[in-house]
Design a protein around this motif. Structure first.
Motif, PDB file in Angstrom:
ATOM      1  N   GLN A 166      -4.838  -5.362   5.428  1.00 49.00           N
ATOM      2  CA  GLN A 166      -3.994  -4.212   5.600  1.00 49.00           C
ATOM      3  C   GLN A 166      -4.799  -3.183   6.079  1.00 49.00           C
ATOM      4  N   VAL A 177       7.622  -8.119  -3.406  1.00 48.87           N
ATOM      5  CA  VAL A 177       6.528  -7.877  -4.361  1.00 48.87           C
ATOM      6  C   VAL A 177       7.086  -6.932  -5.543  1.00 48.87           C
ATOM      7  N   ALA A 181      -1.435 -10.013  -3.035  1.00 50.37           N
ATOM      8  CA  ALA A 181      -0.870  -8.717  -2.566  1.00 50.37           C
ATOM      9  C   ALA A 181      -2.221  -7.724  -2.220  1.00 50.37           C
ATOM     10  N   PRO A 182      -2.349  -6.900  -1.327  1.00 50.47           N
ATOM     11  CA  PRO A 182      -3.421  -5.963  -0.980  1.00 50.47           C
ATOM     12  C   PRO A 182      -3.807  -5.375  -2.478  1.00 50.47           C
ATOM     13  N   MET A 183      -5.217  -5.329  -2.769  1.00 49.92           N
ATOM     14  CA  MET A 183      -5.529  -4.457  -4.142  1.00 49.92           C
ATOM     15  C   MET A 183      -6.668  -3.773  -3.914  1.00 49.92           C
ATOM     16  N   CYS A 184      -6.538  -2.392  -3.674  1.00 54.46           N
ATOM     17  CA  CYS A 184      -7.865  -1.739  -3.638  1.00 54.46           C
ATOM     18  C   CYS A 184      -8.780  -1.831  -4.944  1.00 54.46           C
ATOM     19  N   HIS A 216       0.125  -0.465   6.894  1.00 55.07           N
ATOM     20  CA  HIS A 216       0.355   0.149   5.576  1.00 55.07           C
ATOM     21  C   HIS A 216       1.227   1.335   5.907  1.00 55.07           C
ATOM     22  N   ARG A 219       3.797  -3.261   5.440  1.00 57.84           N
ATOM     23  CA  ARG A 219       4.126  -2.770   4.320  1.00 57.84           C
ATOM     24  C   ARG A 219       5.007  -1.663   4.286  1.00 57.84           C
ATOM     25  N   MET A 241       6.209  -6.741  -9.857  1.00 53.63           N
ATOM     26  CA  MET A 241       6.543  -7.495 -11.280  1.00 53.63           C
ATOM     27  C   MET A 241       7.408  -8.750 -10.911  1.00 53.63           C
ATOM     28  N   ALA A 275       0.443  -8.801  -7.410  1.00 55.77           N
ATOM     29  CA  ALA A 275      -1.156  -8.229  -7.475  1.00 55.77           C
ATOM     30  C   ALA A 275      -1.398  -8.511  -8.986  1.00 55.77           C
ATOM     31  N   ARG A 276      -0.908  -7.618  -9.807  1.00 60.39           N
ATOM     32  CA  ARG A 276      -1.551  -7.899 -11.323  1.00 60.39           C
ATOM     33  C   ARG A 276      -1.513  -8.938 -11.752  1.00 60.39           C
ATOM     34  N   HIS A 325       3.656   3.363   0.036  1.00 64.99           N
ATOM     35  CA  HIS A 325       2.978   4.247  -1.039  1.00 64.99           C
ATOM     36  C   HIS A 325       2.358   5.712  -0.817  1.00 64.99           C
ATOM     37  N   ALA A 372      -6.344  -2.492   1.166  1.00 69.03           N
ATOM     38  CA  ALA A 372      -5.969  -1.353   1.981  1.00 69.03           C
ATOM     39  C   ALA A 372      -7.345  -0.801   2.646  1.00 69.03           C
TER      40      ALA A 372
END
Ligand SMILES: Cc1cc2nc3c(=O)[nH]c(=O)nc-3n(C[C@H](O)[C@H](O)[C@H](O)COP(=O)(O)O)c2cc1C
Length: 369
Positions: free
Chosen positions: A102, A300, A22-25, A178, A231, A302, A324-325, A181, A57
């Motif tokens: 993204q 996406v 997943a995209p992660m800043c 994007h 997204r 959890m 992501a996490r 969010h 992003a």
């Protein structure tokens, strides 16, 4: 046969499996330019074996960053820096790994401190900037944005197009708009942040107008074999906000513009909401959108258990899953998922000895071969 590890074709690209980073800043760029942090981060994630690695992003213009550390693709320096990082990351990633970007504009959520600096609006003396939104409504106690004029909107639309073209030049195979969010395109979509009285506000059709104009302009500017997705938000988690039906209407309109997939996320538009965060809590939105529109979807949120991920794909609730996490915590997650599901996975031979010697799924292969 694992469905999670089955290939998928979108537009003109073949993905070796359904796992997506997943995209992660990272909030670590220098005026939008990637540096050593991004180099290690993307080399590491590229080695994971995920079929698609999404870059964080990436701002289409300087005021479209969230923080001073956000990645951008608005200058020649940004292009050169990302080129170096991507080339290195591709060299160590398994053959077939695809890379996506993204492209984003922070809208009213720009000019913010990095999360570890407090995550509040940037203070005087910290080089704050003018933010833009569909309406002059702030997100909580952050900066009040300027209502975007038609000229602002044209400039931002063109910036999305230019960024998409630069992404193509960098050899990226996937571009993702994007629209979630609580960032600019989502702000236009939701009545909670868009109170315009012109043709870009009011009815759902009007609120979708600007994001669709951007999507159309980008689709026209990039080659057909490039995978172009978005997204989106499945819900604003607010009774006056976007719900599943409106999200599906938007997904359907994106499909009509020629988008190849949607990744269904949620939230982030207004502060202080109660969101029932639990394993797979956004999945029903991805499944609902897929059912209503037929567009390829990515789930996406959890998703951390390989069997859960397998079930999502096998049951047809979504076509891809993003983590992501779970992938920050364990960038080798796909290797272990392959092991758990009895699938074959290409693992760099240099690292095989760190693994159970009799790992049945192990297949020796040189990265990038
Ligand atoms: C460090 C971090 C940075 C993130 N940055 C982005 C981003 O750049 N763009 C985006 O759409 N979502 C971003 N997200 C959200 C994730 O892509 C993902 O949707 C969310 O974390 C839920 O997935 P997870 O439960 O697997 O972590 C970020 C999440 C984390 C943890």
């Amino acid at each position: 046969m694992s469905k999670l590890f089955s290939p998928i074709r979108l537009a003109g690209q073949d993905f070796p499996n359904r796992i997506v980073v997943a995209p992660m800043c990272q909030y670590s760029a220098d005026d939008g330019s990637a540096n050593e942090w991004h180099l290690q981060n993307l080399m590491n994630l590229g080695m994971s074996g995920a079929g698609l690695v999404m870059l964080e992003a990436t701002a289409v213009e300087r005021p479209g960053r969230i923080t001073h550390g956000c990645l951008g693709l608005y200058s020649d320096n940004n292009i050169a820096a990302l080129d170096r990082v991507l080339k290195a990351a591709r060299r160590v990633s398994p053959a077939g790994t695809k890379w996506g970007i993204q492209i984003a504009h922070s809208g009213r959520k720009g000019s913010q401190q990095r999360p570890w600096e407090g995550g509040a609006a940037i203070q005087p003396g910290e080089d704050p900037w003018q933010t833009f939104g569909p309406s002059a409504l702030p997100f909580g106690d952050w900066h009040t944005p300027r209502e975007a004029s038609l000229d602002d909107m044209a400039r931002i639309r063109d910036a999305f197009v230019e960024t998409a073209k630069r992404s193509v030049d960098l050899g990226l195979e996937v571009i993702e708009l994007h629209c979630a969010h609580g960032y600019l395109l989502h702000e236009f979509l939701s009545p909670l942040s868009n109170q315009r009285t012109d043709k870009y506000g009011g009815s759902p059709e009007n609120r979708m107008r600007f994001p669709l104009e951007v999507a159309r302009a980008v689709r026209e500017a990039v080659p057909g074999e490039l995978v172009f997705g978005a997204r989106i938000t499945g819900t604003d988690w607010h009774e006056e906000g976007i719900d599943l039906e409106e999200a599906a209407t938007f997904a359907s309109a994106l499909k009509a513009v020629g988008l190849d997939y949607v990744c269904v996320s949620s939230g982030g538009l207004v502060p202080g909401l109660k969101i029932p965060v639990e394993a797979g809590y956004q999945l029903s939105y991805a499944a609902g959108i897929k059912e209503r529109t037929g567009i390829a979807t990515r789930a996406v949120g959890m998703i951390a258990d390989p069997h859960q991920a397998e079930e999502i794909i096998a049951s047809g609730q979504a076509d891809m899953v993003a983590l992501a996490r779970g992938l920050i915590d364990n960038p080798r997650w796909p290797w272990h998922a392959a092991e758990a599901l009895g699938a074959e996975m290409t693992v760099p031979p240099q690292y095989l000895r760190g693994h159970a010697p009799n790992w049945p799924g192990a297949k020796l292969a040189r990265p990038g071969s």
